[in-house]
Design an enzyme around this catalytic site. Sequence first.
Site, PDB file in Angstrom:
ATOM      1  N   HIS A   1       4.930  87.863  65.156  1.00 29.53           N
ATOM      2  CA  HIS A   1       3.621  87.574  64.550  1.00 29.53           C
ATOM      3  C   HIS A   1       2.732  88.817  64.521  1.00 29.53           C
ATOM      4  CE1 HIS A   1       2.955  83.422  63.454  1.00 29.53           C
ATOM      5  NE2 HIS A   1       3.448  82.956  64.571  1.00 29.53           N
TER       6      HIS A   1
ATOM      7  N   HIS B   1       9.256  85.272  68.767  1.00 31.40           N
ATOM      8  CA  HIS B   1       8.410  84.657  67.735  1.00 31.40           C
ATOM      9  C   HIS B   1       6.986  85.240  67.760  1.00 31.40           C
ATOM     10  CE1 HIS B   1       7.229  80.917  65.327  1.00 31.40           C
ATOM     11  NE2 HIS B   1       6.068  81.430  65.675  1.00 31.40           N
ATOM     12  N   GLU B   2       6.404  85.330  68.957  1.00 30.10           N
ATOM     13  CA  GLU B   2       5.013  85.808  69.060  1.00 30.10           C
ATOM     14  C   GLU B   2       4.914  87.309  68.789  1.00 30.10           C
ATOM     15  OE1 GLU B   2       2.906  83.561  68.860  1.00 30.10           O
ATOM     16  OE2 GLU B   2       4.280  81.952  69.451  1.00 30.10           O
TER      17      GLU B   2
ATOM     18  N   GLY C   1       3.113  78.967  72.170  1.00 28.43           N
ATOM     19  CA  GLY C   1       2.723  80.359  71.975  1.00 28.43           C
ATOM     20  C   GLY C   1       1.688  80.453  70.874  1.00 28.43           C
TER      21      GLY C   1
ATOM     22  N   GLN D   1      -3.094  84.361  64.204  1.00 27.41           N
ATOM     23  CA  GLN D   1      -3.109  82.933  63.869  1.00 27.41           C
ATOM     24  C   GLN D   1      -4.487  82.296  64.008  1.00 27.41           C
ATOM     25  OE1 GLN D   1       0.503  81.949  66.446  1.00 27.41           O
ATOM     26  NE2 GLN D   1       0.717  80.571  64.703  1.00 27.41           N
TER      27      GLN D   1
ATOM     28  N   CYS E   1       6.123  76.677  63.775  1.00 26.83           N
ATOM     29  CA  CYS E   1       5.002  77.600  63.962  1.00 26.83           C
ATOM     30  C   CYS E   1       3.710  76.842  63.681  1.00 26.83           C
ATOM     31  CB  CYS E   1       5.144  78.775  63.002  1.00 26.83           C
ATOM     32  SG  CYS E   1       3.797  79.960  63.117  1.00 26.83           S
ATOM     33  N   LEU E   2       2.714  77.036  64.525  1.00 23.36           N
ATOM     34  CA  LEU E   2       1.434  76.334  64.332  1.00 23.36           C
ATOM     35  C   LEU E   2       0.807  76.673  62.977  1.00 23.36           C
ATOM     36  CD1 LEU E   2      -0.147  76.774  67.888  1.00 23.36           C
ATOM     37  CD2 LEU E   2       0.896  74.705  66.927  1.00 23.36           C
TER      38      LEU E   2
HETATM   39 NI    NI Z   1       4.136  81.079  65.072  1.00 18.41          NI
END
Ligand code: NI
Length: 171
Positions: free
Chosen positions: A139, A135-136, A46, A51, A93-94
Site C-alpha cells: 500500500h 499487503h500493507e 491492517g 487508505q 482490502c478495506l
Molecule cells: Ni489493503
Amino acid sequence: MVYAIVKFGDPVLEREAETVTEFDTPELHQFLEDMFESMYVAKGVGLAAPQIGVSKKIAVIDCSNGENPEEKLVLINPRIVKVEGRQEGEEGCLSIPGFREQVRRGRRVTVRAQDAHGVEFVKTGEDLLARALLHETDHLYGKLYITHISVLKRDLMKRKIKKKQRAGDWD
Ligand code: NI
C-alpha cells in the site's frame, strides 16, 4: 478519531507515499492511535495511511483484531527484506469492500521498519502476519493486492466497481 476509508479509484491509493522524517511528535502518536481505532472500527487486520487519505509511509497491523495488545504493530517507512515459502489464501482490502480474491504470497516475511520513535527494527511474521506485512507495505508504494491477481479477474473486478460507482454505491 475514526477516519473514513478511501476507496479504490482515489489516486492516493496508487502512488508511492512519502517517507516519514519526523518522529516522536504528539501529532504522530495521535495519528497512530487514530489509525488503530479506524482499523478496529472497519474490522481490518491492517491499515495503511494512504487508505485514510494521508500519503505517508505509515501502516498499522493487528492480526488479533484488538484482542492481544502484543500483536499491535506500527510500521513506518517499512521495506520487505526477505520472503520465504509460499501460501495461497483469500485476501481483501478495506479500500475494495465487498471483494476477496485468492492471492499467492510468501509464507514467512521479514520487514525492516521504524517505530514511532524512529528506531529501526526487524520483524518476521508467518502466515496471516506475513500476508499483512506484504499487503500493507505494498500500500505504501501505491500497490494494491489486485495487482497480484490475473488480468482477467482484475478487469472483471474493475468493471463491477465501475458499476457500483455509477450507482452511487462506492463513496
Ligand atoms: Ni489493503
